[in-house]
Design a protein around this motif. Structure first.
Motif, PDB file in Angstrom:
ATOM      1  N   LEU A  24     -20.005  32.386   2.798  1.00  0.00           N
ATOM      2  CA  LEU A  24     -20.780  31.196   2.438  1.00  0.00           C
ATOM      3  C   LEU A  24     -20.785  30.200   3.603  1.00  0.00           C
ATOM      4  N   GLY A  25     -19.620  30.039   4.217  1.00  0.00           N
ATOM      5  CA  GLY A  25     -19.518  29.144   5.369  1.00  0.00           C
ATOM      6  C   GLY A  25     -20.423  29.583   6.504  1.00  0.00           C
ATOM      7  N   HIS A  36     -13.839   9.286   4.705  1.00  0.00           N
ATOM      8  CA  HIS A  36     -14.529   9.786   3.510  1.00  0.00           C
ATOM      9  C   HIS A  36     -15.139  11.171   3.735  1.00  0.00           C
ATOM     10  N   HIS A  37     -15.793  11.364   4.878  1.00  0.00           N
ATOM     11  CA  HIS A  37     -16.479  12.648   5.058  1.00  0.00           C
ATOM     12  C   HIS A  37     -15.528  13.806   5.353  1.00  0.00           C
ATOM     13  N   THR A  38     -14.363  13.505   5.909  1.00  0.00           N
ATOM     14  CA  THR A  38     -13.412  14.590   6.169  1.00  0.00           C
ATOM     15  C   THR A  38     -12.670  14.946   4.883  1.00  0.00           C
ATOM     16  N   TYR A  39     -12.234  13.898   4.159  1.00  0.00           N
ATOM     17  CA  TYR A  39     -11.385  14.137   2.988  1.00  0.00           C
ATOM     18  C   TYR A  39     -12.144  13.928   1.683  1.00  0.00           C
ATOM     19  N   THR A  40     -13.418  14.283   1.688  1.00  0.00           N
ATOM     20  CA  THR A  40     -14.255  14.050   0.516  1.00  0.00           C
ATOM     21  C   THR A  40     -13.557  14.427  -0.788  1.00  0.00           C
ATOM     22  N   ARG A  45     -12.990  26.640   7.324  1.00  0.00           N
ATOM     23  CA  ARG A  45     -14.327  26.028   7.368  1.00  0.00           C
ATOM     24  C   ARG A  45     -15.088  26.321   6.069  1.00  0.00           C
ATOM     25  N   GLY A  46     -14.983  27.550   5.606  1.00  0.00           N
ATOM     26  CA  GLY A  46     -15.665  27.928   4.369  1.00  0.00           C
ATOM     27  C   GLY A  46     -15.176  27.099   3.194  1.00  0.00           C
ATOM     28  N   GLN A  47     -13.858  26.907   3.121  1.00  0.00           N
ATOM     29  CA  GLN A  47     -13.289  26.118   2.019  1.00  0.00           C
ATOM     30  C   GLN A  47     -13.704  24.653   2.116  1.00  0.00           C
ATOM     31  N   TRP A  48     -13.799  24.156   3.354  1.00  0.00           N
ATOM     32  CA  TRP A  48     -14.233  22.773   3.551  1.00  0.00           C
ATOM     33  C   TRP A  48     -15.660  22.604   3.018  1.00  0.00           C
ATOM     34  N   TYR A  49     -16.526  23.545   3.410  1.00  0.00           N
ATOM     35  CA  TYR A  49     -17.908  23.526   2.919  1.00  0.00           C
ATOM     36  C   TYR A  49     -17.929  23.550   1.393  1.00  0.00           C
TER      37      TYR A  49
END
Lengths: 351, 372
Positions: B18-19, B127-131, B270-274
């Motif tokens: 997905l990432g 905010h955008h990093t730790y949404t 990265r995938g998990q972040w997305y």
């Protein structure tokens, strides 16, 4: 209160009215070329010169201070939405009545800006402009005997001089692949016919590259002449060696359009401290490119080390000059040209 | 933290795939960015300036009711454009690629009391990093509200509908206080910290300039219309604040949006972040005009996946992103503005009261991955 002080106050008041923007942000909407605006110009016409060269006529903003023949100007053009800065020699005479200036651009292979200006630029387009600069100019007193040694688009600053000044005794040796490739050929032949210039063309497709020693035969009195040379690095290197060898290096004035780049190693972690970005850089990529890749707003210009439009404080670390291999270390007040400097170990650039 | 993790059916490989698919969408937009995008933002900026100029001009005669109405409406829209489609997006660096120093995240200043430099840190970075990570992302309830069943209830939370309403009215001041982390920094030990004091002074300067402009200079310029212009600028600021607050509430607060535990983002790929951005954001559906007036934050999901892509491209990106949601059987939370605003407010009211601990706890993401 004096007029100046009064105007200063009025401007302060206007800034309070428009905060956080500046009054100029609004004025730019209607009058981008007005006095007091950031210097800009408007392209008024593009005239083809050869298959791959064109002269661009620019109406500069009111803040334009005028140039000296032989100087160049940095222009910023938006191409595919991206603002790119390059430096071009001014080819118009300083006495031009309508206040316009011209630059003459040769499209180089893969050259984004040069190809855009020669083939796609449209009259009416607004461009960014800097004040003219450069010390490839004539001395205040006109020299008695002059030699212009040029190749390719190296003719452009010299054309600015020829159009500006009437010389008593001037010889030009110009190299281009074919007659067809000689920029301003008709005008040059006209000057030659009127005995205002003695023109020698070297057509490198048939004659081969100019052997600098041939000057003895082409211009026997070359060593007595004040010489201005502009063209590829190979030609200029040879000329410098030749003039020095004959003990007259002071008579030669050169302008280099592209730096001779030495291969270097190293590289390191580069910090752009104002923006707070840190990226890895190799030892061969200019810091300007590294910064731009990282999204840092880098000032830039000719991208070849001549215009100093990209100088930026080096706060920590060391950089290597890609042309000479010379290392510059950070010290208070040290500025580097990011377009010809690469990381020589970790460094901190104030951007 | 709902009882059932809506991403539990995905394997670690699927999440990484997905990432990669999202990266491909991003690359495509970056490769095709160009002249028409640059023309778009220039056109929007120029339109905003003209609208503001004309509205301020009309307000010079605000003593006449039609002029008041017209000028106030125009100024409200101009302020919304400045904050949303222009300011928010430029400050995200969405237009940095143009290399125009006048339209660049490092030089832009917006019509807002929080200096853009400070807002960029709290918004873009934190905010955008730790949404939606509780304890890390202060946008979750802005430090004054309880927004998840798992957060501990305190009698203070009984008042949160009121706090939220006041915050909406004076949203720009709320944001400025939030960017300064006032709650934390007013603490005795911290308030003398020179770094905090410098930032507080910068906010003070910005507030002074903004207030002077809106509530002193422009009313004075209006002469006999002094009071009515004052009322007009106040109204325009109020309208802008209520509007931006509503839009922003819709981004992460509606029912169904996931929040995450601090532990769950340790070693996140990265995938998990997305995936966290996808599950932690919600969209607003509507017309082109609606997307424009929200600064394209109606495409909050797309914005959170690709915060630095030009806002005018989110609509086309949304089609592809939505297809991925379907492919991976995830819920794409979207709805019209009234529905989303109601949903967010409903949550604010609901969580102002204590609740029983959910019976089933979400398994920790790491355990989940180990199990997969």
């Amino acid at each position: 209160m004096t007029n100046v002080a009064l105007r200063g106050r009025a401007w302060k008041l206007l800034e309070m009215v428009t905060t956080p923007l500046l009054p100029s942000d609004y004025l730019d909407l209607v009058s981008p070329l007005r006095a007091g605006a950031d210097l800009r110009g408007r392209i008024e016409a593009v005239h083809p010169e050869t298959d791959d060269a064109a002269t661009v006529v620019i109406r500069p903003g009111r803040g334009w201070r005028g140039h000296t023949a032989g100087q160049y100007v940095r222009i910023g053009v938006d191409i595919d939405g991206v603002r790119l800065w390059r430096a071009y020699s001014i080819t118009s005479p300083t006495s031009r009545r309508d206040g316009r200036l011209t630059i003459t651009v040769k499209a180089i292979p893969d050259g984004k800006v040069s190809n855009h200006l020669v083939r796609r630029a449209k009259p009416g387009t607004l461009i960014q402009l800097d004040q003219p600069t450069g010390d490839f100019v004539l001395p205040p007193a006109k020299p008695a005997k002059v030699l212009f040694l040029t190749a390719g688009s190296g003719i452009t600053p010299v054309m600015g001089m020829l159009r500006d000044t009437e010389f008593d005794d001037v010889v030009m040796v110009h190299c281009a692949p074919k007659p067809h490739d000689v920029i301003f050929r008709d005008e040059l032949l006209g000057l030659d016919a009127d005995k205002k210039l003695r023109l020698t063309e070297v057509h490198t497709d048939t004659d081969g590259k100019l052997d600098i020693a041939r000057l003895d035969e082409l211009v026997p009195d070359w060593a007595e002449r004040e010489t201005w040379a502009c063209g590829p690095a190979g030609l200029l290197d040879a000329a410098e060696e030749y003039w020095t060898g004959h003990g007259v290096p002071a008579r030669l004035h050169t302008e280099r359009f592209r730096p001779a780049v030495v291969v270097t190693g190293d590289g390191g972690e580069v910090t752009f401290s104002t923006t707070g970005r840190t990226v890895d850089a190799d030892g061969a990529t200019p810091l300007l490119d590294i910064g731009e890749e990282a999204g840092v707003l880098m000032p830039s210009g000719c991208r070849m080390g001549i215009c100093f439009g990209c100088v930026t404080p080096l706060k920590a670390g060391a950089v290597r000059d890609l042309r000479t291999g010379e290392i510059t270390e950070a010290e208070p007040g040290v500025l580097i040209q990011t377009c010809v400097s690469a990381a020589a170990g970790p460094c901190d650039i104030e951007r | 933290m709902t009882a059932i993790d809506p991403t539990a059916h995905l394997t670690a490989e699927q999440i990484e795939e997905l990432g990669r698919e999202l990266d491909a969408i991003r690359d495509e937009v970056i490769a095709s960015r160009g002249e028409s995008d640059a023309a778009y933002i220039r056109k929007v900026i120029s339109a905003q300036r003209k609208l503001e100029l004309v509205s301020r001009g009309v307000l010079l005669f605000s003593i006449f009711p039609p002029a008041w109405l017209l000028g106030t409406a125009g100024l409200s829209v101009a302020k919304i454009m400045d904050n949303m489609e222009i300011g928010h997006n430029i400050l995200h660096g969405q237009w940095d690629w143009m290399r125009d120093p006048k339209i660049h995240s490092t030089t832009w200043e917006w019509d807002h009391v929080s200096p853009s430099e400070q807002w960029k840190h709290s918004h873009n970075e934190l905010h955008h990093t730790y949404t939606n990570v509780i304890g890390k992302d202060n946008d979750l309830g802005y430090g004054i509200m309880r927004v998840d069943e798992d957060q501990k209830w305190h009698p203070f939370h009984l008042g949160q509908p009121l706090w939220n309403f006041l915050n909406a009215c004076f949203f720009e001041y709320g944001i400025a206080a939030y960017d300064l982390e006032l709650g934390k920094n007013l603490h005795k030990r911290r308030r003398n910290n020179p770094e905090f004091r410098a930032r507080a002074r910068a906010v003070g300067r910005k507030i002074r300039k903004q207030v002077l402009k809106d509530y002193v200079i422009h009313p004075l310029l209006s002469g006999p219309s002094f009071l009515s212009t004052l009322a007009a600028t106040f109204t325009a600021n109020l309208v802008r604040n209520l509007w931006t607050h509503s839009v922003i509430m819709c981004g992460h607060f509606p029912e169904g949006v996931q929040v995450f535990e601090r532990r769950s983002i340790k070693g996140e790929t990265r995938g998990q972040w997305y995936l966290r951005q996808m599950m932690g954001s919600a969209n607003i559906s509507g017309s082109k005009a609606m997307h424009f007036m929200t600064g394209n934050l109606s495409h909050q999901i797309e914005h959170h996946l690709f915060p630095d892509l030009p806002s005018n491209r989110y609509a086309e990106v949304a089609v592809k992103v939505r297809a991925l949601f379907e492919k991976y059987e995830l819920e794409y939370i979207t709805g019209p503005l009234p529905k989303q605003v109601f949903s967010a407010w409903h949550k604010v009211f609901r969580l102002s009261l204590p609740n029983k601990k959910p019976a089933v706890r979400t398994p920790d993401r790491e355990q989940e991955l180990a199990a997969a």
